[in-house]
Design a protein around this motif. Sequence first.
Motif, PDB file in Angstrom:
ATOM      1  N   PHE B 397       0.782  -1.068  -0.027  1.00 60.38           N
ATOM      2  CA  PHE B 397      -0.026  -0.127  -0.125  1.00 60.38           C
ATOM      3  C   PHE B 397       0.890   1.040   0.052  1.00 60.38           C
ATOM      4  CE2 PHE B 397      -2.441   3.196   2.186  1.00 60.38           C
ATOM      5  CZ  PHE B 397      -3.587   3.087   1.312  1.00 60.38           C
ATOM      6  N   LEU B 398       2.042   1.223   1.013  1.00 64.91           N
ATOM      7  CA  LEU B 398       2.624   2.310   1.043  1.00 64.91           C
ATOM      8  C   LEU B 398       3.565   2.573  -0.397  1.00 64.91           C
ATOM      9  CD1 LEU B 398       4.171   2.114   4.655  1.00 64.91           C
ATOM     10  CD2 LEU B 398       2.952   4.137   3.630  1.00 64.91           C
ATOM     11  N   VAL B 399       3.849   1.408  -0.870  1.00 68.88           N
ATOM     12  CA  VAL B 399       4.739   1.737  -2.178  1.00 68.88           C
ATOM     13  C   VAL B 399       3.812   2.148  -3.366  1.00 68.88           C
ATOM     14  CG1 VAL B 399       5.771   0.325  -3.916  1.00 68.88           C
ATOM     15  CG2 VAL B 399       6.366  -0.216  -1.656  1.00 68.88           C
ATOM     16  N   LEU B 400       2.630   1.506  -3.356  1.00 64.88           N
ATOM     17  CA  LEU B 400       1.639   2.196  -4.256  1.00 64.88           C
ATOM     18  C   LEU B 400       1.271   3.672  -4.191  1.00 64.88           C
ATOM     19  CD1 LEU B 400      -0.356  -0.936  -4.648  1.00 64.88           C
ATOM     20  CD2 LEU B 400       1.112  -0.026  -6.594  1.00 64.88           C
ATOM     21  N   LEU B 401       1.192   3.954  -2.813  1.00 62.94           N
ATOM     22  CA  LEU B 401       0.906   5.452  -2.613  1.00 62.94           C
ATOM     23  C   LEU B 401       1.879   6.241  -3.131  1.00 62.94           C
ATOM     24  CD1 LEU B 401      -1.568   6.481  -1.087  1.00 62.94           C
ATOM     25  CD2 LEU B 401      -0.061   6.453   1.077  1.00 62.94           C
ATOM     26  N   GLY B 402       3.109   5.757  -2.682  1.00 64.60           N
ATOM     27  CA  GLY B 402       4.296   6.455  -2.897  1.00 64.60           C
ATOM     28  C   GLY B 402       4.640   6.944  -4.575  1.00 64.60           C
ATOM     29  N   ILE B 403       4.379   5.560  -5.325  1.00 67.82           N
ATOM     30  CA  ILE B 403       4.461   5.800  -6.677  1.00 67.82           C
ATOM     31  C   ILE B 403       3.350   6.307  -7.315  1.00 67.82           C
ATOM     32  CG2 ILE B 403       3.447   3.761  -7.537  1.00 67.82           C
ATOM     33  CD1 ILE B 403       6.768   4.787  -8.601  1.00 67.82           C
ATOM     34  N   PHE B 404       2.217   6.613  -6.720  1.00 67.65           N
ATOM     35  CA  PHE B 404       1.037   7.195  -7.285  1.00 67.65           C
ATOM     36  C   PHE B 404       1.339   8.734  -7.273  1.00 67.65           C
ATOM     37  CE2 PHE B 404      -3.254   9.195  -7.500  1.00 67.65           C
ATOM     38  CZ  PHE B 404      -3.753   8.397  -8.391  1.00 67.65           C
ATOM     39  N   GLN B 405       1.778   9.329  -6.129  1.00 66.99           N
ATOM     40  CA  GLN B 405       2.192  10.499  -6.093  1.00 66.99           C
ATOM     41  C   GLN B 405       3.233  11.003  -7.340  1.00 66.99           C
ATOM     42  OE1 GLN B 405       4.027  11.292  -2.498  1.00 66.99           O
ATOM     43  NE2 GLN B 405       1.912  11.357  -1.538  1.00 66.99           N
ATOM     44  N   VAL B 406       4.017   9.933  -7.885  1.00 67.77           N
ATOM     45  CA  VAL B 406       4.940  10.335  -8.973  1.00 67.77           C
ATOM     46  C   VAL B 406       4.086  10.251 -10.240  1.00 67.77           C
ATOM     47  CG1 VAL B 406       7.046   9.983 -10.100  1.00 67.77           C
ATOM     48  CG2 VAL B 406       6.560   9.664  -7.421  1.00 67.77           C
ATOM     49  N   ASN B 407       3.517   9.208 -10.747  1.00 70.38           N
ATOM     50  CA  ASN B 407       2.945   8.574 -11.833  1.00 70.38           C
ATOM     51  C   ASN B 407       1.937   7.761 -11.821  1.00 70.38           C
ATOM     52  OD1 ASN B 407       2.626   7.906 -14.409  1.00 70.38           O
ATOM     53  ND2 ASN B 407       4.588   8.386 -15.049  1.00 70.38           N
ATOM     54  N   GLY B 408       0.718   8.190 -11.936  1.00 71.42           N
ATOM     55  CA  GLY B 408      -0.385   7.614 -11.667  1.00 71.42           C
ATOM     56  C   GLY B 408      -0.368   5.987 -12.651  1.00 71.42           C
ATOM     57  N   LEU B 409       0.262   6.086 -13.809  1.00 67.33           N
ATOM     58  CA  LEU B 409       0.126   5.193 -14.929  1.00 67.33           C
ATOM     59  C   LEU B 409       0.944   3.958 -14.321  1.00 67.33           C
ATOM     60  CD1 LEU B 409      -0.453   3.945 -17.665  1.00 67.33           C
ATOM     61  CD2 LEU B 409       1.653   4.636 -18.328  1.00 67.33           C
ATOM     62  N   TRP B 410       2.219   4.129 -13.730  1.00 61.17           N
ATOM     63  CA  TRP B 410       3.174   3.499 -13.205  1.00 61.17           C
ATOM     64  C   TRP B 410       2.351   2.577 -12.048  1.00 61.17           C
ATOM     65  CZ3 TRP B 410       7.896   6.819 -12.268  1.00 61.17           C
ATOM     66  CH2 TRP B 410       8.576   7.310 -13.754  1.00 61.17           C
ATOM     67  N   ALA B 411       1.634   3.590 -11.275  1.00 60.66           N
ATOM     68  CA  ALA B 411       0.701   2.944 -10.028  1.00 60.66           C
ATOM     69  C   ALA B 411      -0.240   1.895 -10.381  1.00 60.66           C
ATOM     70  CB  ALA B 411       0.216   3.928  -9.278  1.00 60.66           C
ATOM     71  N   ALA B 412      -0.812   2.292 -11.579  1.00 58.93           N
ATOM     72  CA  ALA B 412      -1.837   1.573 -12.073  1.00 58.93           C
ATOM     73  C   ALA B 412      -1.253   0.177 -12.531  1.00 58.93           C
ATOM     74  CB  ALA B 412      -2.731   2.160 -13.235  1.00 58.93           C
ATOM     75  N   CYS B 413      -0.088   0.442 -13.454  1.00 60.42           N
ATOM     76  CA  CYS B 413       0.568  -0.961 -13.875  1.00 60.42           C
ATOM     77  C   CYS B 413       0.948  -1.801 -12.755  1.00 60.42           C
ATOM     78  CB  CYS B 413       1.811  -0.507 -14.706  1.00 60.42           C
ATOM     79  SG  CYS B 413       1.337   0.143 -16.224  1.00 60.42           S
ATOM     80  N   ALA B 414       1.545  -1.281 -11.621  1.00 60.51           N
ATOM     81  CA  ALA B 414       2.124  -2.026 -10.553  1.00 60.51           C
ATOM     82  C   ALA B 414       1.001  -2.623  -9.983  1.00 60.51           C
ATOM     83  CB  ALA B 414       2.846  -1.087  -9.615  1.00 60.51           C
TER      84      ALA B 414
END
Lengths: 479, 527
Positions: B397-414
């Motif tokens: 959850f934390l990782v996805l939260l962190g990466i979402f702040q950077v790039n939504g697409l990456w978060a979605a793929c992950a």
Amino acid sequence: MEPILAPKSIDLIALAPVLVLSVFAMGVLVLDLWAGKNKTLIMFVSLVGLLMTAISAFAKNPIPAFAFTDSYIVDHLSIFFTCIFTLSSAMAILLSSDYNEREEIKVGEYYALILLCTVGMIVLASSTDMIMIFLGIEIVSICLYVLAGFKRDDPVSNEAALKYFLLGAFATGFLLYGMTLVYGSTGSTNLFKIAEFVKTQGAQSNPLLLMGIVLLIIGLGFKVAAVPFHMWAPDVYQGSPTPVTAFMSVGPKAAAFAAFFRVFAETIPEMAPAWEMLLCSVAVLSMFVGNLGAIMQTNIKRMLAFSSISHAGYLLIAVIAKSSLAGSGLLFYMLTYTFTTFGAFGIIILLGRKGQENLEIENYSGLAYKHPILAISMTVFLLSLGGLPPFAGFVAKFYLFSAAMEEGFVALVIIAVLNSAISFYYYLKVVVFMYMKEPAGEFQISLAPMTLFVIIIGIIGTIDLGIFPDSIIALTNIP
Amino acid sequence: MFLTFVTFLPIFGAFFLAFLPKENEGAIKQTALAVAAADFLLSLLLWTNFDDSSHRMQFEYNISWIESWGINYHIGIDGISLLLYVMTTFLTMICVIASWDVKKHIREYMMAMLALSTGMLGVFISLDLFMFYVFWEFQLVPMYIIVGVWGGPRRVYAAVKFFIYTAVGSLLMLVAIIWIYFHIKETTGVATADILFITDHLSAPLDIQKWLWLAFFLAFAIKVPMFPFHTWLPDAHVEAPTAGSVILAGVLLKMGTYGFLRFNLPFFPQASYDFMPFIAWLSIIGIVYGALVSMVQEDLKKLVAYSSVSHLGFVMLGIFALNEYGIQGALIQNINHGISTGALFLLVGVIYDRRHTRLIKEFGGLSKQMPIYAVCFMIVALSSIGLPGMNGFVGEFLVLLGIFQVNGLWAACATSGVILAACYILWMFQRVMFLELKNPENMKLKDMNVRELITIVPLLILIFWIGLYPKPFMKTFDASVNHLVSRVSPDNFRPKQDHGAGGHHASLITKRELAKLNQKLKKTSHN
């Protein structure tokens, strides 16, 4: 052309190690007449001689000191190399004692030859004149030709000696021709005068000189078994008696590198653009051919022969880097190489017995479960040769590579480290056999005390120089 | 000094074992366990004495080692290494227990295990590049021996591959280390390989920074392993003995992620920022690819091995989010992966010991025969998927939260990786545990014995502990992560910003305030 002057003063103290050792070598020859079949006394005298030589190397003070119209030098490099030579010869003699008894080599000249060969090495490492270099190389080579063929009834040993002799004589021709050309174009055989000439006259593009340098590379390259002048090494290493192989891959090689360093890095660094590329390619080729060739081998002595070719490649980096740091690196590397190589060959000797030398890597199967200490020692030696921390080989490589890095040879260093990775493959192959295969047959190992002693020295040196290298590094630092 | 003692205790234990008689297996095992347990308890003592509020190195010890080169024996622990350190001693202890029934050469096995422990601990505490490299390479040997001697049928191939792969990467790192050493000597006049000093003073031009970054990247990416460099991992895992796999997954892979946090990010912040998309995509490929390949595996251990590739993708993604959530998530996920995957390997080992096969199709209906086993397996499987309430959830959850702040697409793929994880784990679980109990071999299976329970239960407790109340774990690295983020945050390198010292400090302060705000936010979200 100027006439060669007689030396104004004869400085025997500078020459002390050479003299002491020569006397002992002669003494051993004479002593052999009375010693009969038991060679223990001869061995003991030889060891004492080597010890005295090492001590007398420090006789000359202050250093650097020159003798014999500047053709002989006592400096940091030569003293340290003298110590390495005496150490390696002493270890070779210790290894020989049990081996010769087993293989029934009962000739006292054997020890005298090793001592004389050491004399040659000391001369080679201390010479600052082409003639002296030639003299040194010839003393070393002739002794080695004989030593290689010492197992007279073994055709492989004979082949080794003959091959070494023919090719060696050929290479000496090149070396001598190179020296002639250098003399012809600079007007002197003295390295300082040549350096002076190159510096002042700007002879960088003198074709005669360049030709001479190329021939020198060929001649010296043969002596250190660098590719493409390495063809003799595998056969000679395999065929020679094992202690001689160990001896040959350390002492004479170190001596030739000393000469290499003196001629190229210290005398003609100004001409680096001319020889740098050439030496670089020789170094790179040596590493690749050595390491890739070693992968194919099934005979452990042959494998170590190829590995020593690759080590010649690493050591050439020191010559290429030219700095004094590189010189120190060369010293440290040779010292660690002495410990690891003799240790490894000691184990190879232990594993053999009369009529069955057990030189195939397969013969090491399951050694770890019969003789765990031997197996772990062999592992330490091989991994150290590969350059794995915390063993001495790693510190040595770090030293050499740092020196090259400081001079900006990044690409060369990258190639060298990749080669280290390749080399792990074949060093590990032996480990695989020792630890991961079931024993194929019974090991009949008689733990010969002298050989064990060499292995213990090797282990102590390899681990101590790996974990606490500081004191030795401080010693190697060329002021 | 205490830290030195804890670090070197296992290897002294290994030396001691060498003198025990070979036949006395009981004494050998008990001694090994005593050493490992003592080491674990001592490392817990480190944890209790650790000051959470500081990002600085603690328990530092600095003494000259190779004086001529300015190389020191410098050790210390900060928030980034503390948990990894404790986990290493913990898993070593678990592994010693798990290896109780090793038949062949038990003394040598325990010696290798203890030596390996010292090697790994050394990596986490080294604060000198030279020393770090020594430990980094040294731990290869015992692991190589463990895989090569006590492994499966293709053990030699796997062991050599493991060794050579890692050696290639780390040797290039060595070149970079030497370069940095001379660069520091040139720019500051100090000959040193001290990591803290270099972190503060390294100022290489960007293009060189990138090359150095790549050299370190290769070493660590092979270790992690990231997507194109992962091929050694399935081989090593499948062939390694159970305890070897646990250590490999639990600690050795973490050395790679630790390397990124200790070297790549602080040494080369700008290059890290520039390479961020590159790493992110490699991680995403790793996550999805690892999951998809897991799904089609027939061998249980291979399935878990590929799932590691996927999980470590999350960790890498978290690290290269370069923000607080991401790095915190990565660190906690490091621990989670060690626990969950370690437990999975232990559980696979349990049935492998009984049936000598790991093929999924050989099993089915085990839940009827081995109910306790099935329950343990289910808990671990769900934690690996990341079910809320268990440890995996917190980290992912934390990782996805962190990466979402950077790039939504990456978060979605992950995120797709989380879903795929559920697919392969649950499908595997179904095929092994449920279905009909058809195979007569399986009908004779005995449930887990006490020793096996002893190895698993602590891990299960940790799974719930981290899942429900992660604070004791999280707070150890809060300060260090804040400090790290303040150095590497992309804000420092956004275009049109002054890179000079003044500008840097200005952003540092605002960044700290932001970090505090974030922390408050997180506390409220957790309650």
